[in-house]
Design a protein around this motif. Sequence first.
Motif, short mmCIF file in Angstrom:
data_model
loop_
_atom_site.label_atom_id
_atom_site.label_comp_id
_atom_site.label_asym_id
_atom_site.label_seq_id
_atom_site.Cartn_x
_atom_site.Cartn_y
_atom_site.Cartn_z
N ARG A 1 0.84 -1.22 0.00
CA ARG A 1 0.00 0.00 0.00
C ARG A 1 0.87 1.26 0.00
O ARG A 1 0.54 2.25 -0.67
CB ARG A 1 -0.95 -0.01 1.20
CG ARG A 1 -2.12 -0.95 1.07
CD ARG A 1 -3.20 -0.63 2.10
NE ARG A 1 -2.68 -0.70 3.46
CZ ARG A 1 -2.69 -1.81 4.21
NH1 ARG A 1 -3.18 -2.93 3.69
NH2 ARG A 1 -2.22 -1.79 5.44
N ARG A 2 1.98 1.21 0.73
CA ARG A 2 2.87 2.37 0.77
C ARG A 2 3.48 2.63 -0.61
O ARG A 2 3.55 3.77 -1.07
CB ARG A 2 3.97 2.16 1.81
CG ARG A 2 4.93 3.33 1.90
CD ARG A 2 5.92 3.16 3.02
NE ARG A 2 5.22 3.17 4.29
CZ ARG A 2 5.48 2.33 5.27
NH1 ARG A 2 6.38 1.38 5.12
NH2 ARG A 2 4.81 2.41 6.42
N SER A 3 3.92 1.54 -1.26
CA SER A 3 4.50 1.72 -2.60
C SER A 3 3.47 2.25 -3.58
O SER A 3 3.75 3.15 -4.41
CB SER A 3 5.05 0.38 -3.10
OG SER A 3 6.07 -0.09 -2.24
N THR A 4 2.25 1.73 -3.51
CA THR A 4 1.18 2.20 -4.39
C THR A 4 0.85 3.66 -4.12
O THR A 4 0.60 4.45 -5.05
CB THR A 4 -0.07 1.32 -4.20
OG1 THR A 4 0.27 -0.05 -4.45
CG2 THR A 4 -1.18 1.75 -5.13
N GLN A 5 0.85 4.02 -2.84
CA GLN A 5 0.55 5.41 -2.47
C GLN A 5 1.63 6.36 -2.99
O GLN A 5 1.32 7.44 -3.50
CB GLN A 5 0.42 5.51 -0.95
CG GLN A 5 -0.08 6.86 -0.48
CD GLN A 5 -0.24 6.89 1.04
OE1 GLN A 5 0.32 6.08 1.75
NE2 GLN A 5 -1.01 7.86 1.52
N ILE A 6 2.88 5.95 -2.87
CA ILE A 6 3.98 6.79 -3.36
C ILE A 6 3.88 6.96 -4.88
O ILE A 6 4.05 8.06 -5.42
CB ILE A 6 5.34 6.16 -2.97
CG1 ILE A 6 5.54 6.27 -1.46
CG2 ILE A 6 6.49 6.84 -3.71
CD1 ILE A 6 6.77 5.55 -0.95
N ALA A 7 3.55 5.85 -5.56
CA ALA A 7 3.44 5.91 -7.01
C ALA A 7 2.29 6.82 -7.44
O ALA A 7 2.43 7.63 -8.37
CB ALA A 7 3.24 4.51 -7.57
N ALA A 8 1.16 6.73 -6.77
CA ALA A 8 -0.03 7.48 -7.18
C ALA A 8 0.06 8.95 -6.82
O ALA A 8 -0.42 9.82 -7.58
CB ALA A 8 -1.27 6.86 -6.57
N THR A 9 0.66 9.29 -5.70
CA THR A 9 0.64 10.68 -5.22
C THR A 9 1.90 11.46 -5.59
O THR A 9 1.84 12.70 -5.69
CB THR A 9 0.47 10.72 -3.70
OG1 THR A 9 1.55 9.98 -3.11
CG2 THR A 9 -0.85 10.09 -3.30
N LEU A 10 3.01 10.79 -5.82
CA LEU A 10 4.27 11.52 -6.04
C LEU A 10 4.87 11.28 -7.42
O LEU A 10 5.30 12.22 -8.09
CB LEU A 10 5.28 11.14 -4.95
CG LEU A 10 4.87 11.49 -3.51
CD1 LEU A 10 5.93 11.00 -2.53
CD2 LEU A 10 4.65 12.99 -3.35
N LEU A 11 4.94 10.02 -7.83
CA LEU A 11 5.62 9.72 -9.09
C LEU A 11 4.77 10.01 -10.31
O LEU A 11 5.29 10.15 -11.42
CB LEU A 11 6.05 8.26 -9.10
CG LEU A 11 7.22 7.91 -8.20
CD1 LEU A 11 7.51 6.41 -8.26
CD2 LEU A 11 8.47 8.70 -8.58
N ASP A 12 3.47 10.08 -10.16
CA ASP A 12 2.60 10.26 -11.33
C ASP A 12 2.88 11.60 -12.03
O ASP A 12 2.77 11.69 -13.25
CB ASP A 12 1.14 10.16 -10.89
CG ASP A 12 0.25 9.76 -12.06
OD1 ASP A 12 0.75 9.00 -12.92
OD2 ASP A 12 -0.91 10.16 -12.08
N ASP A 13 3.24 12.61 -11.24
CA ASP A 13 3.52 13.94 -11.82
C ASP A 13 4.99 14.29 -11.71
O ASP A 13 5.37 15.46 -11.58
CB ASP A 13 2.68 15.01 -11.10
CG ASP A 13 1.19 14.81 -11.33
OD1 ASP A 13 0.83 14.35 -12.45
OD2 ASP A 13 0.40 15.08 -10.41
N VAL A 14 5.87 13.27 -11.72
CA VAL A 14 7.29 13.52 -11.54
C VAL A 14 7.87 14.37 -12.68
O VAL A 14 8.86 15.09 -12.49
CB VAL A 14 8.06 12.19 -11.43
CG1 VAL A 14 8.03 11.43 -12.74
CG2 VAL A 14 9.50 12.42 -10.99
N ALA A 15 7.24 14.31 -13.86
CA ALA A 15 7.74 15.12 -14.97
C ALA A 15 7.58 16.61 -14.68
O ALA A 15 8.38 17.44 -15.16
CB ALA A 15 7.00 14.74 -16.26
N LYS A 16 6.57 17.00 -13.92
CA LYS A 16 6.32 18.40 -13.58
C LYS A 16 7.06 18.81 -12.30
O LYS A 16 7.66 19.87 -12.23
CB LYS A 16 4.83 18.65 -13.40
CG LYS A 16 4.01 18.41 -14.66
CD LYS A 16 2.53 18.66 -14.37
CE LYS A 16 1.69 18.43 -15.63
NZ LYS A 16 0.24 18.66 -15.36
#
Length: 369
Positions: free
Chosen positions: A47-62
């Motif tokens: 759940r922690r990995s999924t949360q990091i991916a959804a909230t932080l890495l999804d907009d890493v380009a910006k």
Amino acid sequence: MIPHSIRARLVLWYAGLLTAVFLLFGWAMYQVLRQYLERSLVDALTRRSTQIAATLLDDVAKTGEHYVADQVNSRYAPENYERFIRITRSDGTVIYASGRAASFDPATLPSINPKASPAEFVRKEMADSDKMLITGKVYQTKSGRTYLIESGAPMQPVEKMLGQFRNLLLAGFPVLVLAAAAGGYFLVGRALAPVAEISGSAEQITLHNLKQRLPLPNTGDELEQLSLALNRMIGRLADALDQNRRFLADASHELRTPLAALRGELESAIEQARAVPQLSDRIGSALEEVDRLAKIVERLFAISRLEAGEAHHEYQRFDLGKLAATTTEQMSLLAEDKGVTVACEAERSVNVEGDQSRIKQVVVNLLEI
């Protein structure tokens, strides 16, 4: 408790069976608890990995990778909670790795190539002296970048809880075994109580009280069937003994009359045959056999009366030595006719209590033999 008794064997079997059940149940509970704790830890890390991916890495380009690293460090603070987080780019570059914790050093954990890793995985690694549980998740952002998010935690809390559960099982196991043995002893005792009652009643049954019957436990089980079968067997024995007694009494009674008549005829014949010595001797020999047969019939009649309870016992104290001596003197006349010398060496003042006539009959029987 007798070691080889049925009760002891049943208690041992009962305690042994429950011990095996307790061991199997304890082992199964231990494995279930281990799987549950590990599964819970894996779910939390996933759940922690999924949360990091959804909230932080999804907009890493910006936002940029430095922003992601700062947010992970501020939001999750993995070092403070004895957790491990590492985010790796597809080219193997680590954009974030948690610092050294109190129980492990993340630097000792090998890096994994995201391209060569499955989409999700769980593995166990040894970090210093502790075992780590690590989950991995390969995530592709909207911009097409690929990252590997690793989240881990030491297994020490899980092992500690498992150790406490194991100690609880080891401490409670002897108590459960003793309780099972005590309960088995009590239950087997209650189950076998009718057996003891039947055994005690059977000990009281003799030839003189075959009308008595064994108690019937109203249990509807094999013990009740056994009591019924034994009672039927006792009834058959009583009937057989009654028939034997009646036959003995009737036979001895019926034989007395013809033997008396035969004896009278032989005595009359011997008087008439005195002129013929040879014939007189033969008749005299036949008369002796008739007398002997009459004595046997009298004894059989006495036995039948004794077994039927019709004989009267006259118990008194008398000198057994004197009785043996006088009986021997009386029997010596018959012994002389047969060319046998009988002598009695008996101590006097041997006082006993019993039926004097019956004891004398025993001495006569012994001398006749």
